[in-house]
Design an enzyme around this catalytic site. Structure first.
Site, PDB file in Angstrom:
ATOM      1  N   HIS A  65      -1.985  -4.361   1.356  1.00 22.58           N
ATOM      2  CA  HIS A  65      -1.659  -3.153   0.578  1.00 22.58           C
ATOM      3  C   HIS A  65      -2.368  -1.949   1.175  1.00 22.58           C
ATOM      4  O   HIS A  65      -3.480  -2.064   1.699  1.00 22.58           O
ATOM      5  CB  HIS A  65      -2.025  -3.312  -0.896  1.00 22.58           C
ATOM      6  N   HIS A 125      -3.904   1.595   0.049  1.00 23.00           N
ATOM      7  CA  HIS A 125      -4.291   2.497  -1.045  1.00 23.00           C
ATOM      8  C   HIS A 125      -3.951   3.926  -0.632  1.00 23.00           C
ATOM      9  O   HIS A 125      -4.206   4.333   0.511  1.00 23.00           O
ATOM     10  CB  HIS A 125      -5.807   2.451  -1.281  1.00 23.00           C
TER      11      HIS A 125
END
Ligand code: 5GP
Ligand code: ZN
Length: 112
Positions: A100, A102
């Site tokens: 992922h 951010h």
């Protein structure tokens, strides 16, 4: 992947505040934001971390970054700025083992 919370969010079986999605990536608000704007951008397919990415993922990695820029731009942070972070592994503090990015914005961020 069974038992992966971000795979479940990508599949829509766990709810999330989705701000952008296409056939390759999903972007949604972090459950515990550390900035006024805190979005996570994930690939729909499971990769445990950046360390698991392979050459064939080059297009997907580009899409993650482009989606990060897009959600920041659409939220109005293109001029003021934003930070993109990929935590990889224990020393970086990675807690969810699905790759992922951010995207943080909305306040002055310290460095490092
Ligand atoms: P990491 O520490 O692995 O880089 O970041 C994982 C992030 O995922 C954390 O900021 C955490 O707040 C967020 N997170 C963990 N579980 C969930 C969830 O179920 N929903 C959402 N929206 N965010 C989550
Ligand atoms: Zn996953």
């Amino acid at each position: 992947m069974d038992g992966c919370v971000f795979c479940a969010i990508a599949a829509g079986t766990i709810p999330a505040d989705v701000v952008f999605q296409d056939g390759h990536v999903v972007a949604f608000r972090d459950l515990h934001p550390v900035a006024p704007f805190h979005v996570l951008v994930i690939p729909r397919i499971h990769r445990s971390s950046l360390a698991d990415a392979v050459d064939a993922d080059a297009d997907l990695l580009g899409r993650l970054m482009l989606a990060a820029a897009r959600v920041a731009r659409e939220a109005g942070f293109e001029k003021t700025g934003y930070r993109t972070i990929v935590n990889t592994g224990a020393d970086a503090g990675q807690t969810v083992l699905h790759l992922h990015v951010h995207v943080l914005a909305g306040r002055q961020l310290s460095w490092p």
